[in-house]
Design a protein around this motif. Structure first.
Motif, PDB file in Angstrom:
ATOM      1  N   ALA A 152       0.766  -1.392  -0.008  1.00 56.48           N
ATOM      2  CA  ALA A 152      -0.132  -0.118   0.000  1.00 56.48           C
ATOM      3  C   ALA A 152       0.898   1.280   0.134  1.00 56.48           C
ATOM      4  O   ALA A 152       1.996   1.234   0.578  1.00 56.48           O
ATOM      5  CB  ALA A 152      -0.813   0.022   1.177  1.00 56.48           C
ATOM      6  N   THR A 153       0.162   2.380  -0.698  1.00 64.70           N
ATOM      7  CA  THR A 153       0.941   3.704  -0.569  1.00 64.70           C
ATOM      8  C   THR A 153       0.026   4.522   0.107  1.00 64.70           C
ATOM      9  O   THR A 153      -1.157   4.592  -0.063  1.00 64.70           O
ATOM     10  CB  THR A 153       1.251   4.384  -1.729  1.00 64.70           C
ATOM     11  N   LEU A 154       0.676   5.478   1.012  1.00 65.44           N
ATOM     12  CA  LEU A 154      -0.154   6.543   1.720  1.00 65.44           C
ATOM     13  C   LEU A 154       0.687   7.867   1.763  1.00 65.44           C
ATOM     14  O   LEU A 154       1.856   7.731   2.134  1.00 65.44           O
ATOM     15  CB  LEU A 154      -0.536   6.256   3.396  1.00 65.44           C
ATOM     16  N   ALA A 155       0.190   8.839   1.143  1.00 66.43           N
ATOM     17  CA  ALA A 155       0.761  10.094   1.084  1.00 66.43           C
ATOM     18  C   ALA A 155       0.074  11.053   2.150  1.00 66.43           C
ATOM     19  O   ALA A 155      -1.068  11.421   1.940  1.00 66.43           O
ATOM     20  CB  ALA A 155       0.709  10.575  -0.348  1.00 66.43           C
ATOM     21  N   ILE A 156       1.051  11.523   3.286  1.00 64.42           N
ATOM     22  CA  ILE A 156       0.471  12.417   4.129  1.00 64.42           C
ATOM     23  C   ILE A 156       0.862  13.769   3.857  1.00 64.42           C
ATOM     24  O   ILE A 156       2.159  14.031   3.699  1.00 64.42           O
ATOM     25  CB  ILE A 156       1.125  11.918   5.470  1.00 64.42           C
ATOM     26  N   ALA A 157      -0.174  14.584   3.493  1.00 69.18           N
ATOM     27  CA  ALA A 157       0.311  16.174   3.112  1.00 69.18           C
ATOM     28  C   ALA A 157       0.256  16.688   4.555  1.00 69.18           C
ATOM     29  O   ALA A 157      -0.808  17.085   4.999  1.00 69.18           O
ATOM     30  CB  ALA A 157      -0.654  16.679   2.184  1.00 69.18           C
ATOM     31  N   THR A 158       1.346  17.151   4.976  1.00 68.50           N
ATOM     32  CA  THR A 158       1.227  17.868   6.100  1.00 68.50           C
ATOM     33  C   THR A 158       1.469  19.541   6.011  1.00 68.50           C
ATOM     34  O   THR A 158       2.212  19.828   5.226  1.00 68.50           O
ATOM     35  CB  THR A 158       2.501  17.578   7.037  1.00 68.50           C
ATOM     36  N   GLY A 159       0.724  20.331   6.930  1.00 69.52           N
ATOM     37  CA  GLY A 159       0.860  21.677   6.693  1.00 69.52           C
ATOM     38  C   GLY A 159       0.269  22.094   5.591  1.00 69.52           C
ATOM     39  O   GLY A 159       0.472  23.296   5.263  1.00 69.52           O
ATOM     40  N   THR A 160      -0.721  21.354   4.981  1.00 70.19           N
ATOM     41  CA  THR A 160      -1.295  21.638   3.789  1.00 70.19           C
ATOM     42  C   THR A 160      -2.502  21.443   3.487  1.00 70.19           C
ATOM     43  O   THR A 160      -3.143  20.254   4.005  1.00 70.19           O
ATOM     44  CB  THR A 160      -0.497  20.639   2.379  1.00 70.19           C
ATOM     45  N   PRO A 161      -3.314  22.444   3.146  1.00 67.68           N
ATOM     46  CA  PRO A 161      -4.975  22.466   3.182  1.00 67.68           C
ATOM     47  C   PRO A 161      -5.309  21.359   1.933  1.00 67.68           C
ATOM     48  O   PRO A 161      -4.375  20.898   1.066  1.00 67.68           O
ATOM     49  CB  PRO A 161      -5.301  23.830   2.430  1.00 67.68           C
ATOM     50  N   ALA A 162      -6.518  20.598   2.090  1.00 72.50           N
ATOM     51  CA  ALA A 162      -7.039  19.449   1.173  1.00 72.50           C
ATOM     52  C   ALA A 162      -6.915  19.966  -0.050  1.00 72.50           C
ATOM     53  O   ALA A 162      -6.537  19.243  -1.181  1.00 72.50           O
ATOM     54  CB  ALA A 162      -8.280  18.959   1.780  1.00 72.50           C
ATOM     55  N   ALA A 163      -7.286  20.963  -0.569  1.00 71.71           N
ATOM     56  CA  ALA A 163      -7.478  21.504  -2.038  1.00 71.71           C
ATOM     57  C   ALA A 163      -6.342  21.615  -2.668  1.00 71.71           C
ATOM     58  O   ALA A 163      -5.705  21.065  -3.890  1.00 71.71           O
ATOM     59  CB  ALA A 163      -7.950  23.067  -2.049  1.00 71.71           C
ATOM     60  N   GLU A 164      -5.078  22.092  -1.838  1.00 71.43           N
ATOM     61  CA  GLU A 164      -3.668  22.156  -2.262  1.00 71.43           C
ATOM     62  C   GLU A 164      -3.252  20.679  -2.534  1.00 71.43           C
ATOM     63  O   GLU A 164      -2.500  20.429  -3.448  1.00 71.43           O
ATOM     64  CB  GLU A 164      -2.865  22.947  -1.450  1.00 71.43           C
ATOM     65  N   ALA A 165      -3.383  19.751  -1.589  1.00 70.27           N
ATOM     66  CA  ALA A 165      -3.093  18.463  -1.711  1.00 70.27           C
ATOM     67  C   ALA A 165      -3.382  17.778  -2.889  1.00 70.27           C
ATOM     68  O   ALA A 165      -2.626  17.066  -3.410  1.00 70.27           O
ATOM     69  CB  ALA A 165      -3.129  17.569  -0.328  1.00 70.27           C
ATOM     70  N   ILE A 166      -4.687  17.862  -3.087  1.00 65.28           N
ATOM     71  CA  ILE A 166      -5.185  17.159  -4.053  1.00 65.28           C
ATOM     72  C   ILE A 166      -4.742  17.823  -5.538  1.00 65.28           C
ATOM     73  O   ILE A 166      -4.525  16.945  -6.375  1.00 65.28           O
ATOM     74  CB  ILE A 166      -7.036  17.475  -4.293  1.00 65.28           C
ATOM     75  N   ALA A 167      -4.721  19.074  -5.679  1.00 61.22           N
ATOM     76  CA  ALA A 167      -4.104  19.481  -6.769  1.00 61.22           C
ATOM     77  C   ALA A 167      -2.650  18.971  -7.154  1.00 61.22           C
ATOM     78  O   ALA A 167      -2.250  18.993  -8.313  1.00 61.22           O
ATOM     79  CB  ALA A 167      -4.073  21.166  -6.631  1.00 61.22           C
ATOM     80  N   GLU A 168      -1.905  19.076  -6.124  1.00 62.36           N
ATOM     81  CA  GLU A 168      -0.367  18.621  -6.290  1.00 62.36           C
ATOM     82  C   GLU A 168      -0.560  17.342  -6.613  1.00 62.36           C
ATOM     83  O   GLU A 168       0.308  16.762  -7.436  1.00 62.36           O
ATOM     84  CB  GLU A 168       0.192  18.618  -4.975  1.00 62.36           C
ATOM     85  N   SER A 169      -1.078  16.240  -5.885  1.00 59.70           N
ATOM     86  CA  SER A 169      -1.315  14.791  -6.148  1.00 59.70           C
ATOM     87  C   SER A 169      -1.625  14.805  -7.466  1.00 59.70           C
ATOM     88  O   SER A 169      -1.287  13.774  -8.279  1.00 59.70           O
ATOM     89  CB  SER A 169      -1.906  14.010  -5.077  1.00 59.70           C
ATOM     90  N   THR A 170      -2.658  15.314  -8.030  1.00 61.66           N
ATOM     91  CA  THR A 170      -3.282  15.040  -9.192  1.00 61.66           C
ATOM     92  C   THR A 170      -2.361  15.505 -10.367  1.00 61.66           C
ATOM     93  O   THR A 170      -2.121  14.787 -11.573  1.00 61.66           O
ATOM     94  CB  THR A 170      -4.603  15.853  -9.409  1.00 61.66           C
ATOM     95  N   GLY A 171      -1.589  16.875 -10.311  1.00 65.43           N
ATOM     96  CA  GLY A 171      -0.633  17.035 -11.066  1.00 65.43           C
ATOM     97  C   GLY A 171       0.428  16.191 -11.346  1.00 65.43           C
ATOM     98  O   GLY A 171       1.075  15.998 -12.236  1.00 65.43           O
ATOM     99  N   ALA A 172       0.801  15.391 -10.242  1.00 61.61           N
ATOM    100  CA  ALA A 172       1.893  14.457 -10.122  1.00 61.61           C
ATOM    101  C   ALA A 172       1.160  13.035 -10.586  1.00 61.61           C
ATOM    102  O   ALA A 172       2.165  11.826 -10.560  1.00 61.61           O
ATOM    103  CB  ALA A 172       2.515  14.289  -8.756  1.00 61.61           C
TER     104      ALA A 172
END
Length: 201
Positions: A118-138
Motif C-alpha cells: 500500500a502507498t499512503l501520502a500524508i500532506a502535512t501543513g497543507t490544505p486539502a485543496a492544495e494536496a489534491i491539486a499537487e497529487s493530481t498534477g503528479a
C-alpha cells in the motif's frame, strides 16, 4: 589403494566441497538497505528503524467530512510506503509520481482485495485543496491524507521533507529517508521488493 576406495574418497571430498560451497553461497534476492544518517539528520527523526509507526488517524483529502480511518487499517499485507510531504516541497511532485509508477502500479491489487503493498501520502501543513491539486498534477493514484495542523508530522520528526518510510506487515519501520533523491527512489524500491519476497517465502 584400490580403485574402489579411491573413488569413494573422491566422492566424499566432492560432497564436502559442495557443502562448503553451499554454506558460503550468498543469499539471492533483494535486501532492505541499511539506513545511514548523519548525527544532524538523526536528530530530525523521532521514529526510526525497528520502531512501530505511530497510530495515526487522518482524513483523506477527498472525503469532505467523511469518517477518518486509522492508517493501520490501510496497510498492505506485505509492505506499506508512507510518504510525508508538503505542497511547497520541490521534490514532492517527483516523489508522488514515483510512488504511483514504482509501487502502486507495480503491486496493484485486484478489485476487492487488500493490497500486498500500500502507498499512503500524508500532506502535512497543507490544505486539502492544495494536496489534491499537487497529487493530481503528479498523477499519484493512492490515498492522500491530510495533516494540515502538522500534529502527525510532529510525532515523526522535524525539518526535512519530503520523507519516506517503508513499513513491514506489522507496521514497523524497516527503512526510511528524510529527503527524496534518485538514491532514495532506488532504495525504496529495493526495501519493498525485499519485504514482498519475504512475505512470499
Amino acid at each position: 589403494m584400490t580403485r574402489s576406495v579411491l573413488a569413494l574418497l573422491l566422492v566424499c571430498c566432492g560432497c564436502c566441497c559442495l557443502a562448503v560451497a553451499q554454506d558460503e553461497k550468498p543469499s539471492k534476492g533483494p535486501k532492505v538497505p541499511e539506513v545511514l544518517l548523519s548525527d544532524q539528520h538523526q536528530k530530525m527523526v523521532k521514529v526510526g528503524v525497528g520502531q512501530e509507526f505511530p497510530q495515526l488517524t487522518l482524513p483523506q483529502a477527498d472525503q469532505e467530512g467523511g469518517q477518518p480511518k486509522p492508517l493501520s487499517d490501510q496497510f498492505g499485507t506485505a509492505a506499506t510506503v508512507v510518504a510525508v510531504w508538503h505542497s511547497d516541497g520541490a521534490m514532492a511532485k517527483s516523489m508522488l509520481r514515483d510512488l504511483s509508477y514504482d509501487i502502486a502500479k507495480r503491486y496493484q491489487a485486484k478489485p476487492g482485495e487488500k493490497p500486498q503493498v500500500a502507498t499512503l501520502a500524508i500532506a502535512t501543513g497543507t490544505p486539502a485543496a492544495e494536496a489534491i491539486a499537487e497529487s493530481t498534477g503528479a498523477k499519484y493514484t493512492g490515498p492522500v491524507l491530510i495533516d494540515e495542523s502538522g500534529e502527525a508530522f510532529d510525532k515523526l520528526g522535524t525539518d526535512r521533507l519530503p520523507r519516506i518510510y517503508v513499513l513491514n506487515s506489522k507496521g514497523q519501520v524497516v527503512w526510511l529517508d528524510i529527503e527524496y533523491s534518485l538514491s532514495t527512489r532506488r532504495e525504496m524500491k529495493q526495501a519493498v521488493a525485499a519485504l514482498v519476497k519475504k512475505a512470499a517465502e
